[in-house]
Scaffold this motif. Structure first.
Motif, PDB file in Angstrom:
ATOM      1  N   LYS A 574       0.824  -1.203   0.000  1.00  0.00           N
ATOM      2  CA  LYS A 574       0.000   0.000   0.000  1.00  0.00           C
ATOM      3  C   LYS A 574       0.859   1.255   0.000  1.00  0.00           C
ATOM      4  CE  LYS A 574      -1.891   1.299   3.790  1.00  0.00           C
ATOM      5  NZ  LYS A 574      -2.737   1.389   4.975  1.00  0.00           N
ATOM      6  N   ASP A 640      -2.776   8.366   9.020  1.00  0.00           N
ATOM      7  CA  ASP A 640      -2.630   7.005   8.495  1.00  0.00           C
ATOM      8  C   ASP A 640      -1.258   6.842   7.852  1.00  0.00           C
ATOM      9  OD1 ASP A 640      -2.818   7.644   5.550  1.00  0.00           O
ATOM     10  OD2 ASP A 640      -4.782   8.385   6.207  1.00  0.00           O
ATOM     11  N   GLU A 643      -0.362   8.914   4.620  1.00  0.00           N
ATOM     12  CA  GLU A 643       0.028  10.296   4.906  1.00  0.00           C
ATOM     13  C   GLU A 643       1.400  10.361   5.549  1.00  0.00           C
ATOM     14  OE1 GLU A 643      -4.280  12.392   5.784  1.00  0.00           O
ATOM     15  OE2 GLU A 643      -3.347  11.182   7.348  1.00  0.00           O
ATOM     16  N   LEU A 918      -4.926   3.935  13.087  1.00  0.00           N
ATOM     17  CA  LEU A 918      -6.054   3.772  12.181  1.00  0.00           C
ATOM     18  C   LEU A 918      -5.824   2.646  11.189  1.00  0.00           C
ATOM     19  CD1 LEU A 918      -8.772   4.842  11.086  1.00  0.00           C
ATOM     20  CD2 LEU A 918      -7.485   6.467   9.699  1.00  0.00           C
ATOM     21  N   ASP A 919      -4.606   2.484  10.692  1.00  0.00           N
ATOM     22  CA  ASP A 919      -4.350   1.458   9.686  1.00  0.00           C
ATOM     23  C   ASP A 919      -4.500   0.046  10.245  1.00  0.00           C
ATOM     24  OD1 ASP A 919      -3.050   2.876   7.098  1.00  0.00           O
ATOM     25  OD2 ASP A 919      -2.519   3.957   8.913  1.00  0.00           O
ATOM     26  N   SER A 922      -7.755  -2.209   9.626  1.00  0.00           N
ATOM     27  CA  SER A 922      -7.968  -3.059   8.450  1.00  0.00           C
ATOM     28  C   SER A 922      -7.835  -4.534   8.786  1.00  0.00           C
ATOM     29  CB  SER A 922      -6.971  -2.688   7.353  1.00  0.00           C
ATOM     30  OG  SER A 922      -5.636  -2.865   7.804  1.00  0.00           O
ATOM     31  N   TYR A 929     -12.669   0.113   7.691  1.00  0.00           N
ATOM     32  CA  TYR A 929     -11.432   0.872   7.488  1.00  0.00           C
ATOM     33  C   TYR A 929     -11.476   1.607   6.154  1.00  0.00           C
ATOM     34  CZ  TYR A 929      -6.581   1.674   6.117  1.00  0.00           C
ATOM     35  OH  TYR A 929      -5.425   2.234   5.659  1.00  0.00           O
ATOM     36  N   ARG A 930     -11.913   0.944   5.118  1.00  0.00           N
ATOM     37  CA  ARG A 930     -11.962   1.563   3.799  1.00  0.00           C
ATOM     38  C   ARG A 930     -12.939   2.734   3.780  1.00  0.00           C
ATOM     39  NH1 ARG A 930     -12.585  -2.663   1.456  1.00  0.00           N
ATOM     40  NH2 ARG A 930     -14.850  -2.772   1.277  1.00  0.00           N
ATOM     41  N   ILE A 933     -11.413   5.751   5.609  1.00  0.00           N
ATOM     42  CA  ILE A 933     -10.390   6.423   4.807  1.00  0.00           C
ATOM     43  C   ILE A 933     -11.044   7.280   3.727  1.00  0.00           C
ATOM     44  CG2 ILE A 933      -8.524   6.045   3.163  1.00  0.00           C
ATOM     45  CD1 ILE A 933      -7.689   5.694   6.033  1.00  0.00           C
ATOM     46  N   LYS A 936     -12.319  10.335   5.307  1.00  0.00           N
ATOM     47  CA  LYS A 936     -11.244  11.209   5.755  1.00  0.00           C
ATOM     48  C   LYS A 936     -10.720  12.089   4.623  1.00  0.00           C
ATOM     49  CE  LYS A 936      -6.668  11.089   7.866  1.00  0.00           C
ATOM     50  NZ  LYS A 936      -5.566  10.241   8.367  1.00  0.00           N
TER      51      LYS A 936
END
Length: 943
Positions: A574, A640, A643, A918-919, A922, A929-930, A933, A936
């Motif tokens: 990712k 996350d 970022e 936050l990650d 998942s 989670y998706r 995001i 966000k």
């Protein structure tokens, strides 16, 4: 033989009288002397009481007589009314029988009617167009007339202010409200030269001089207009915090409040007088008393009608108050703290705190809906910030010293000020929440942006000039003033509402675009002096190491993704390649370099400015560090991996390393020097540091030497560290934190400062010490007759283990002697010398952690780590079984038995009481989670 000298008695009264000793005679004489002295004092007191009583009786009789004559005279005043007649025949007897009356008698109905009659005549005289009838014409008469006018008007001022302060509208409400309104009208007329009729131009100066002297008397007197206005507000305000902008609908009450405010502001409208003017009003003293008595009124801006607030918000009123707050000594703030609030229901916040809230509200423009958007026109925002900081410097220490006596309802404090309705019920919202509502402008983005723009305008871009560690300079405005401002407010919100009060401040600081980056840029200049403290050779060597590390890291990660489903494979896919290039390797991947270069690499991450810990930095740097760590720790919670690693916002990875190195050095040296007086800044620095370290553990962005650098020269042998840690915590009382040795503090607070291998050795050494201690106390630690024996059926290993071991408590540390029953029901042969107990623990964990047993389930990641299953609560004793498995894992760690199972990082973080990023969501719920995001990064217009 003669008697001793002490027992020898001397007769002083002859042979015929009873003998008495000298000591007894002296004692009797002293007693008689005291008795005569007491009789003289009693006689003098009796005479004084008689004189006072006779004087009271005479004054009462004379007052009654004068009042009767005055009433008959006042009924026909129109035939005789003139300025001299009012002074000699009307006011002289009136002031005598009114001011010489007892306080309770002064408020009787008959006296109230006389006051109403007299004030009405005076108002009619002042507004009269007939020059001869105007009482104020005496101000331009003979010196005797001027003196008489000033003396009588001063006594009228005292009477009117007494009525305003002490005559509550609870007794005789109609009469007292009317006479109070009339007295305020009279004072307004007496202090307004422009309202006097038929004055010649050449007489205006004399009249103006007399009025200024009267205003000076009214404002600088101890029981002047400011203290009386405060008493009036506190006694007549609603005794509840569940009101906003509520004022009595009576016209007289509005008139009283408006007139009192007009009188309070009289000195501020006369500030441009010539210094040689003998009647010049003492604006300094008036501003001082205005700050003490008016600015400290609870809910001042909420109680007053909105139509009156612009007068209080005028720059000619606020700026002198700001100047007074800046130039005054501590005595001014001590007087604020000692003010009496017994007449008001809200006593949790001291008057100094109300002054802070009122100043913040008076400096802000608000509309009818209560929303804020800018400062008032003409306000000197720099002076405003300095004045607020001056109050905060005194208010925050008071809160810190009294926070243990502040007891709040935790359930009510979970509310935020944003959710308080206008007509909130006091049973649901506490006074502290309404106080937060008054401070709402502080935690809005426009407020922060305005202050930052002022700091930029003063020195250009936020650079090292903004962070100078100099003494306070009221004429300048730097970023450090903004930092002090929000640091103190963050402390206030944290102390008054420990639950979530600081969230509003942290939100505006964290999510105001560009603030964190500018803050760190200035803070970095203060720490590193504009450049990083490392030589060119060290920099070049460091870059070479990082380049080699990055190449090895990429190769290793590629091989790991192909050969095994490493838990970070999905994360690496990712994150872009740049984030992988920026990340650093583990210690075993760092290439071999000369010893000197390795030492230099360690030195580069040991920040010189932080080597003395919290004790070695200035007050400003301590406040700035506290604010930065609080803000960035809050920001990291929602940052996350994309970022952080790919977009590199708000900082580049190199800046992240500098931040981590600075905090790492600061925390280590603060714990080493036992800086217990700086616990607040140390705790928040530890929190921010741990968040960065946990993110580095998930995906490397710092070299391992960065985390080990500060403590590398202070490492002590593993056995010695373990013994010191054990000795410290075995005798430590819960409240005696200061006695924890530095080594133990580091091990429990920031253990990453020691290499992982040494921490494992310390853990084994602690277990060894515990076993030795248990053996010395008589507990059995080896297999034998006193070991705990259990019988376990292989096909019911979980149930039998739970029933026989779950309730042992500390005895579970003892040796376990296991006997197995085969699946056919026959005992298995063999003696347990450690092998069977190890087999039992491994088989038990294998069966319990099996997802088919429904206690644990596997995550959706490639490594298939374990998390508690939602179905566990549906099983019989499901939650108790999970707790029992925790004891089994602890027993395996205690005995050094390796279990071949891995828990999800989210679950481990929860057990350790740490925050999960936050990650990591998942791994539990990829769809949630998706969606988060997407929300966000979504534009606000679509939300």
């Amino acid at each position: 033989m003669s008697a001793p000298a002490k027992q020898r008695q001397v007769s002083l009264r002859g042979a015929s009288a009873k003998e008495i000793s000298r000591d007894a005679l002296l004692e009797k004489l002293a007693h008689d002397r005291e008795l005569r002295s007491y009789q003289r004092r009693a006689s003098a007191a009796a005479l004084f009481i008689q004189r006072v009583w006779r004087r009271y009786i005479v004054i009462k009789k004379v007052s009654e007589q004068l009042r009767e004559e005055w009433e008959s005279l006042a009924d026909c005043y129109e035939d005789h009314m003139s300025g001299a007649w009012i002074s000699n025949n009307l006011l002289r007897p009136f002031l005598f029988f009114v001011t010489h009356s007892p306080i309770l008698w002064r408020c009787q109905i008959r006296n109230v009617k006389c006051i109403t009659k007299c004030f009405g005549i005076l108002l009619q005289s002042i507004s009269s167009t007939d020059t001869q009838k105007n009482f104020c014409l005496l101000t331009v008469g003979t010196p005797q007339e001027k003196s008489a006018w000033l003396h009588q008007t001063q006594r009228l001022v005292s009477l009117c202010l007494f009525i305003l302060a002490d005559c509550s509208n609870s007794s005789h409400p109609d009469e007292m409200v009317t006479v109070t309104a009339l007295s305020m009208r009279l004072l307004v007329s007496l202090t307004d030269v422009k309202g006097w009729k038929n004055f010649r131009t050449r007489d205006i100066n004399d009249a103006d001089l007399a009025v200024k002297r009267l205003i000076r008397y009214m404002t600088t007197n101890t029981n002047g207009i400011y203290s009386c206005f405060r008493k009036y507000i506190l006694r007549n305000a609603p005794q509840s915090s569940s009101w906003r902008n509520t004022v009595s609908s009576l016209e007289n009450n509005l008139l009283i409040t408006a007139s009192a405010i007009t009188l309070c502001l009289r000195p501020f409208h006369s500030m441009m007088l010539n210094d040689r003017d003998t009647g010049r009003i003492d604006v300094y003293e008036a501003s001082k008393k205005y700050c003490i008595y008016v600015m400290t009124v609870p809910y001042l801006t909420r109680y007053l009608p909105s139509i009156l607030l612009p007068a209080l918000k005028h720059e000619r009123v606020l700026l002198p108050c700001f100047s007074i707050l800046l130039t005054s000594e501590d005595k001014l703030f001590d007087e604020m703290l000692m003010l009496d609030q017994s007449d008001f229901a809200t006593k949790e916040i001291p008057p100094l705190g109300w002054a802070l809230a009122n100043i913040v509200n008076l400096a802000i423009e608000d509309d009818d809906s209560g929303s804020y958007g800018c400062f008032i026109q003409g306000l000197d925002c720099k002076l405003y910030t300095h004045a607020v900081n001056r109050i905060l410097e005194k208010f925050v220490p008071w809160l810190e010293s009294n926070q243990h006596s502040l007891k709040w309802d935790v359930d009510e404090m979970l509310m935020t000020s944003d959710c308080i309705p206008i007509s909130a019920n006091s049973d649901k919202c506490t006074d502290i929440m309404f106080y937060f509502d008054l401070l709402k402008p502080v935690h809005q983005q426009w407020h922060l942006r305005k202050l930052l723009s002022l700091a930029k305008d003063s020195y250009g871009a936020p650079n090292s000039h903004l962070i100078k560690q100099t003494s306070d300079n009221q004429g300048s405005f730097k970023l450090q003033d903004v930092i002090y401002f929000y640091y103190y407010f963050l402390r206030i919100f944290s102390i008054l509402n420990p639950a979530n009060g600081a969230l509003s401040i942290l939100n505006v600081l964290s999510f105001t675009p560009g603030f964190i980056a500018e803050f760190w840029e200035a803070f970095e200049c203060a720490i590193f002096g504009g450049t990083v403290h490392m030589s060119h050779a060290v920099k070049q060597n460091k870059e070479t190491i990082l380049d080699q590390t990055e190449a090895n890291s990429v190769t290793r990660q590629s091989r790991s993704m192909k050969e095994s489903g490493h838990r970070w494979a999905t994360v690496i896919q990712k994150i872009s390649r740049r984030s992988n290039d920026e990340s650093t390797a583990s210690p075993r991947d760092i290439p071999q370099i000369p010893v000197e270069s390795a030492a230099d690499s360690y030195d580069s991450w040991d920040i010189e400015a932080m080597k003395h810990g919290a004790q070695g930095i200035s007050k400003y740097l301590s406040c700035a560090l506290f604010l930065f760590c609080s803000t960035y720790a809050h920001y990291l919670l929602v940052l996350d991996d994309i970022e952080f690693y790919e977009k590199q916002v708000p900082f580049t990875l190199q800046q992240q390393r500098k931040i981590a190195a600075s905090l790492n050095t600061f925390v280590y040296n603060s714990l080493v020097h036992c800086a217990n007086n700086y616990r607040s800044v140390i705790d928040i620095a530890v929190k921010c540091l741990n968040l960065l370290y946990e993110r580095d553990c998930r995906h490397k962005f710092c070299p391992s030497c960065l985390w080990l650098a500060p403590a590398r020269k202070g490492w002590i042998p593993v056995a010695a560290a373990a013994r010191a840690h054990e000795a410290a915590f075995s005798n430590l009382q819960a409240v005696d934190v200061s006695t924890i040795p530095a080594v133990s503090s580091i091990l429990t607070t920031v253990p990453h400062l020691y290499p992982f291998e040494e921490r494992v050795q310390m853990f084994r050494e602690l277990i060894k010490l515990d076993k030795v201690s248990r053996r010395m106390t008589g507990e059995v630690s080896e297999p034998g007759s006193s070991s705990i024996g259990i019988v376990v059926r292989r096909d019911h290993i979980i149930e039998d283990g739970y029933k026989q071991l779950n309730f042992l408590g500390p005895k579970l540390k003892s040796c376990i002697n296991v006997s197995f029953i085969s699946e056919s029901g026959l005992p298995e042969a063999g003696l347990d010398y450690g092998g069977l107990s190890k087999e039992f623990l491994t088989d038990l964990s294998k069966a319990a952690f099996d997802p088919e047993f429904n206690l644990f389930s596997q995550t959706s990641t490639a490594d298939s780590t374990l998390i508690p299953s939602m179905a566990a609560r549906l099983l019989e004793n499901g939650m108790e079984l999970i707790e029992f498995l925790g004891r089994v894992v602890g027993k395996a760690l205690y005995e050094g038995i390796l279990l071949e199972y891995s828990f999800s990082l989210v679950f481990v973080q929860k057990l350790l009481g740490r925050y999960s990023f936050l990650d990591e969501l998942s791994t539990l719920d990829s769809e949630l989670y998706r969606n988060l995001i997407i929300m966000k990064v979504m534009s606000p217009i679509y939300l």
